[in-house]
Design an enzyme around this catalytic site. Sequence first.
Site, PDB file in Angstrom:
ATOM      1  N   GLU A 140     -13.600  11.676   4.553  1.00 47.24           N
ATOM      2  CA  GLU A 140     -12.852  11.562   3.306  1.00 47.24           C
ATOM      3  C   GLU A 140     -13.787  11.570   2.097  1.00 47.24           C
ATOM      4  O   GLU A 140     -13.493  12.191   1.080  1.00 47.24           O
ATOM      5  CB  GLU A 140     -12.019  10.281   3.300  1.00 47.24           C
ATOM      6  CG  GLU A 140     -11.190  10.119   2.030  1.00 47.24           C
ATOM      7  CD  GLU A 140     -10.235   8.949   2.085  1.00 47.24           C
ATOM      8  OE1 GLU A 140      -9.452   8.804   1.128  1.00 47.24           O
ATOM      9  OE2 GLU A 140     -10.265   8.182   3.056  1.00 47.24           O
TER      10      GLU A 140
ATOM     11  N   GLY B 265      -2.543   6.605   5.851  1.00 49.93           N
ATOM     12  CA  GLY B 265      -1.862   5.321   5.698  1.00 49.93           C
ATOM     13  C   GLY B 265      -2.837   4.169   5.851  1.00 49.93           C
ATOM     14  O   GLY B 265      -2.810   3.456   6.862  1.00 49.93           O
TER      15      GLY B 265
END
Length: 391
Positions: free
Chosen positions: A240, A124
Amino acid sequence: MDFWESDELAAHRDAARAWAEANVEPEWAEQQHTTGCHQTVEMHVRLARDGILGAGWPAEYGGSDVDPDFARAVFDECALRGLHTDGWSTTVMVARTLEQVGTEAQKRRYLPAALRGELMVALGYSEPDTGSDVAAAKTAAFRDGDSWLINGQKMFTSTAQVCSHVFVLARTNFNAPKHKGLSLFLVPTDSTGLAIQPIHTLGGQVTNATFYTDVRVPDTALVGAVDEGWDVMKVALVYERGVGAPASLTQTLSRDLAAWARQAGRPDGMVAFDDPLTAERIGRIAVDELVTRAFTKKVNWLVHKGDLPGIEGNMRKLFSSEATQRHYSETLDILGADGILAPGAANAPAGGIFEHAFRAAVVTTIYGGASEILREIIAERHLILPRNRPH
């Protein structure tokens, strides 16, 4: 450097194939394609059951005794069958971040749950007005006694519909500079006040907008120190962009495109692969795939040594995402008019997978850090170029 390719997973390929044949249902890949959800919960349960999710993790945090190379071979096999594991990829990113910066209590609570397949985490970060500039987050978190109230909206919260938590970046101090006053929270998706709205994308994947209205989380959901969330984000972004889940290293576009070209007939009786230009273009794609593999292996090697591959991860992500877009654009050019036939269309080359992948590749230079941002990071931190240039 010796770039000769060797299959370090060769000893596990047969066992991984046998696992997939026994556990992967043939319809799962089609379900992912039609629903747009790039995570199959039932497969995730089976991977956890057999200790594959826990391979290579410390035993004190729920790690299994499964050989990590076997686990990688299993993920390879699943990828070759057309299956995505995006929810597990983001979960690994968050789990690795917790391993680096979480409290001991958080590690013992969240890591074993993730490796048992009970905890899956979506990211998020992005918001409607900020995009890749995640540090400009406006979602607010205010302390209320021994808990926090979160209000705001996030975009592109992919796989949130099947995840147990969202890793939410929120502003906890509106008077601090842009990169200060941020904090990160693990927010359960079944929290009162959290709503998930699907967004259908050009590439066929269904991502989500998530809305937070007085969502209450305990203080134990805070990851890292209050107002120091950007330091945590820097760790999370390394994983990531550079590491992620133990997903497939096998890039198959050059292989699949060559297979099509060797049997695609032309009006003159030859096949597409007989055209030297076509063969050269496929060869260039294969070279880029090998470079991406080399970048990925370098990043994984640094992680194995205990290093945090910040620059290397940015370089890997930048090269691979830019190359992916070039490759699929080149592929449609090679295919000609038939290249725009989507999956399900009659006579679509390779069942339309090339056209679908072309659409899906559009977002690769955006998520995980836009190419422009990655170039700035590499220029400033690796090449030591000045941040501001004179007119």
